[in-house]
Scaffold this motif. Structure first.
Motif, mmCIF file in Angstrom:
data_model
loop_
_atom_site.group_PDB
_atom_site.id
_atom_site.type_symbol
_atom_site.label_atom_id
_atom_site.label_comp_id
_atom_site.label_asym_id
_atom_site.label_seq_id
_atom_site.Cartn_x
_atom_site.Cartn_y
_atom_site.Cartn_z
ATOM 1 N N VAL A 80 16.974 -29.812 19.249
ATOM 2 C CA VAL A 80 17.251 -28.628 18.707
ATOM 3 C C VAL A 80 17.366 -27.643 19.945
ATOM 4 N N VAL A 81 16.732 -27.954 21.004
ATOM 5 C CA VAL A 81 16.626 -27.157 22.171
ATOM 6 C C VAL A 81 18.138 -27.063 22.773
ATOM 7 N N PHE A 105 18.314 -30.313 31.420
ATOM 8 C CA PHE A 105 18.614 -31.426 30.874
ATOM 9 C C PHE A 105 19.275 -32.448 32.014
ATOM 10 N N ALA A 106 20.138 -32.181 32.937
ATOM 11 C CA ALA A 106 20.675 -32.515 33.857
ATOM 12 C C ALA A 106 19.753 -33.089 34.865
ATOM 13 N N LEU A 116 9.283 -36.741 29.006
ATOM 14 C CA LEU A 116 9.429 -36.301 27.464
ATOM 15 C C LEU A 116 10.783 -36.630 27.116
ATOM 16 N N LEU A 117 11.928 -36.568 28.171
ATOM 17 C CA LEU A 117 13.353 -36.819 28.013
ATOM 18 C C LEU A 117 13.587 -38.218 28.008
ATOM 19 N N VAL A 163 21.047 -33.973 19.135
ATOM 20 C CA VAL A 163 20.566 -34.746 20.309
ATOM 21 C C VAL A 163 20.254 -34.122 21.311
ATOM 22 N N PRO A 164 19.507 -34.868 22.092
ATOM 23 C CA PRO A 164 18.984 -34.058 23.245
ATOM 24 C C PRO A 164 19.869 -34.066 24.507
ATOM 25 N N ASP A 165 20.910 -33.413 24.239
ATOM 26 C CA ASP A 165 21.990 -33.383 25.249
ATOM 27 C C ASP A 165 22.809 -32.080 25.092
#
Lengths: 349, 335
Positions: free
Chosen positions: A238-239, A264-265, A275-276, B266-268
């Motif tokens: 969701v983030v 995220f990158a 976490l990722l 999705v976490p991207d």
């Protein structure tokens, strides 16, 4: 302990023009006799105008206590014991929400800052119609009569895309589905056109297809109204969908804040990276023949807020920890101009 | 018995541990009958993990409970190792209850708070008369160790554990009777992601080492894609699409499956997917749409969709879809 605030201006009360809210080393404790649960113990974060800051963390990280502190809706024995919550009013003035009187706070809630929760059923009054609740909110802050309030309430339901708004105004919350109730919550929150919306897990209780509708709605409303959003969630998916910036919380502190793509990158805190890495991803975690690889969980568990480690709270679980980490709590450091991390060893990431 | 296998294998009757045919469950309510599950059929092969996915009201939990007869099915068959579980009398069913176990979503409400962990696990051992005295004690300790807890935990009560640890206790209790099939109903949904990964790893270790077969009920499409070999997609009690997980995820053919996959976050942040946002809410199961139950939210629905209940059409090896327009729609999916 002295805290560095790398993004702060020179003057202690200075707030750059594009910033709506800045928490500076916010500390909210729950004091029970001689013991204190340090639920929030050094939260520094920034919400920019017209943008969404996602505050992400696991259970007990302090993300909800942070949002309740901003709204000053802490339940006893919770108390803000330190730090500042600088907020820019729509008239341009800057106030510190941490020390504002209850009376001034009441004028701010709903009008300047509004909040929506995970479960609308617990925050909507089951005994009043949806229309009455929205009208009450409007009339609390603005000198309008019932007729005009009803017209505006109807417009709010249209804004959040509720079909047949005239009929819905006279319905009770229990007559609506979960998704529809969350739309009503949003209508109620936006009724007085707040500059900042705090959304605490607003889609967590919803099915994915309904979650997608609500996220879509929030993005559209932000574009049209220009409000800022502080979006509290545990869900990194969701983030990725909703955030411009992300603040990651762990054990009562923001351990990292960065623009969403940077975070995220290249996460610059080992907790974020961990976490990722432990969210299943079939493309990464299954071989070409379909064989599953084991996931990489973060070992151990979150420390108790009653007994936080002396140094970095993540050190006991951290693959990069060295003796220094266990004694010295890391300051918020700049990994790059816009990327803050509370890790002594971020350069290794 | 053939060896347990990984993913790519031809269907073979001897491999099938559980075969569900035409499972239906109606509940009668004050407002009329609700078809919670309607004509569900699927096979579970030994050593595999079958994922059942769906949103609220899809019937996924009811289906799981029917298989154990925790909820009595209205009709259908569930052939487990040659025997129809649904037609067994209560007494004969007991022997099978040992071979099929369930793990629940909420590790807070599914463990008796007044019982110590050793009694929670011991009760399962006693019920089926599997061990006594020192052997029983040793078995409890072995199980706790096996699920990543320690023998000292045996003395404790559920409230002394974190959510992840409680779920491990729930798993130990299920394993105590050496089941062949475990039905796991949202077993990681209440857990934080870092703990969820620990429990998912445990589930896989157990599956590999003990040769367990599993039905994994979930609303989380990311977890199912990673964990499951086969997938069954439910909507309002009906199967929309089913098949090997890799095939369904790579090539979803039902508009509902496509919408689910497109809306699952999705976490991207760099992923910009084709947005298939479904309008409206899931209809009430009290009053489901005629014909295809998905048609009221389907972006591709036509008049004919209201007329007939779509039958399953095979679109690939073991992959089938219940949509009358699936063949013509496939061309519109190529972007």
């Amino acid at each position: 302990m002295a805290m560095s605030t790398p993004n702060a201006g020179n003057h202690p009360d200075a707030l750059a023009d594009d910033i709506v809210l800045r928490a500076d080393n916010l500390r909210t404790h729950f004091i029970m006799g001689a013991r204190a649960a340090k639920s929030v113990d050094g939260v520094t974060l920034t919400v920019r105008r017209g943008q969404t800051l996602a505050v992400v963390g696991e259970s007990g990280s302090g993300k909800s206590v942070t949002s309740l502190s901003i709204m000053r809706l802490l339940a006893h024995p919770g108390r803000i014991v330190g730090g500042r919550l600088l907020y820019r009013m729509r008239d341009g003035g800057v106030v510190d929400l941490a020390t504002l009187s209850d009376k001034r706070m009441r004028a701010i809630r709903g009008k300047e800052i509004a909040m929506i929760f995970q479960e609308p059923m617990t925050s909507l009054n089951p005994l009043y119609t949806v229309g009455d609740q929205i009208m009450e909110m409007i009339r609390l802050h603005e000198p309008v009569d019932r007729h005009e309030a009803r017209t505006r309430a109807r417009r709010m339901l249209e804004l959040v895309e509720i079909p047949a708004p005239d009929k819905r105004l006279d319905q009770y919350p229990h007559e609506m589905s979960g998704g529809m109730r969350q739309r009503v919550m949003i209508a109620l929150a936006l009724a007085c056109n707040p500059a900042l919306l705090i959304a605490d897990e607003p889609t967590t209780a919803l099915d994915v297809t309904i979650q997608a509708q609500i996220l879509d709605l929030m993005r559209r409303l932000q574009r049209e109204i220009g409000m800022s959003i502080l979006f509290v969630t545990h869900n990194l998916g969701v983030v990725a969908e909703i955030a411009h910036e992300v603040a990651v919380m762990y054990a009562g502190r923001v351990v990292e804040q960065a623009p969403v793509h940077d975070l995220f990158a290249r996460p610059r805190h080992p907790y974020t990276k961990g976490l990722l890495a432990c969210i299943p991803d079939a493309k990464r975690d299954r071989a070409d023949d379909g064989t599953r690889k084991m996931l990489n969980p973060i070992p151990g568990s979150v420390p108790s807020v009653l007994a936080l480690p002396a140094g970095c709270a993540f050190a006991p679980r951290c693959p990069l920890a060295e003796p220094h980490c266990e004694t010295a709590p890391p300051e918020l450091l700049n990994a790059s101009p816009e990327h803050l991390t509370r890790c002594w060893r971020h350069e290794l990431l | 018995m053939t060896d347990t296998t990984q993913t790519t294998q031809q269907p073979d009757a001897a491999d099938i541990l559980l075969s569900v045919r035409g499972l239906s469950k109606q509940f009668s309510t004050g407002s009329g009958p609700v078809k919670a599950v309607e004509d569900i059929s699927f096979d579970v092969r030994r050593g595999q993990i079958v994922g059942i996915v769906g949103e609220s009201g899809s019937g996924k939990t009811t289906a799981g409970r029917c298989l154990l007869r925790l909820v009595e099915p209205s009709s259908g068959e569930a052939i487990f190792d040659g025997v129809d579980l649904f037609s067994l009398p209560e007494k004969a069913l007991r022997a099978y209850r040992r071979r099929l176990q369930i793990i629940f979503q909420d590790p807070y409400s599914s463990l008796n708070p007044r019982m110590r962990v050793r009694d929670i696990i011991g009760e399962a051992i006693d019920t089926h008369g599997l061990a006594k005295g020192a052997a029983r004690q040793a078995r409890i300790e072995e199980l706790l160790t096996r699920v990543g807890l320690s023998p000292e935990h045996a003395r404790r009560y559920p409230n002394e554990f974190s959510g992840g640890q409680r779920q491990r206790v729930g798993i130990a209790r299920a394993l105590a009777v050496e089941p062949e099939l475990i039905i796991a109903d949202e077993p990681v949904s209440a857990l934080d992601v870092s703990v969820q990964a620990q429990v998912l790893n445990l589930i896989q270790e157990l599956q590999r080492e003990l040769g367990l077969t599993m039905i994994f009920i979930s609303h989380d499409l990311t977890v199912v894609e990673y964990l499951c070999d086969e997938i069954v997609v439910l909507y309002l009690g009906r199967i929309m699409e089913q098949g090997p997980a890799r095939s369904v995820y790579a090539n979803p053919r039902h508009p509902y499956t496509r919408a689910l996959l497109a809306t699952a976050p999705v976490p991207d942040p760099t992923v910009r997917r084709e947005r298939v946002i479904l309008q409206g809410d899931i209809p009430s199961p009290l009053n489901p749409p005629s014909g295809c139950v998905f048609r009221t939210r389907c972006p591709h629905a036509i008049a004919a969709c209201a007329e007939t209940v779509p039958t399953r059409e095979t679109v690939g090896s073991g992959h089938s879809v219940a949509c009358i327009r699936q063949a013509e729609l496939v061309e519109t999916y190529q972007d």
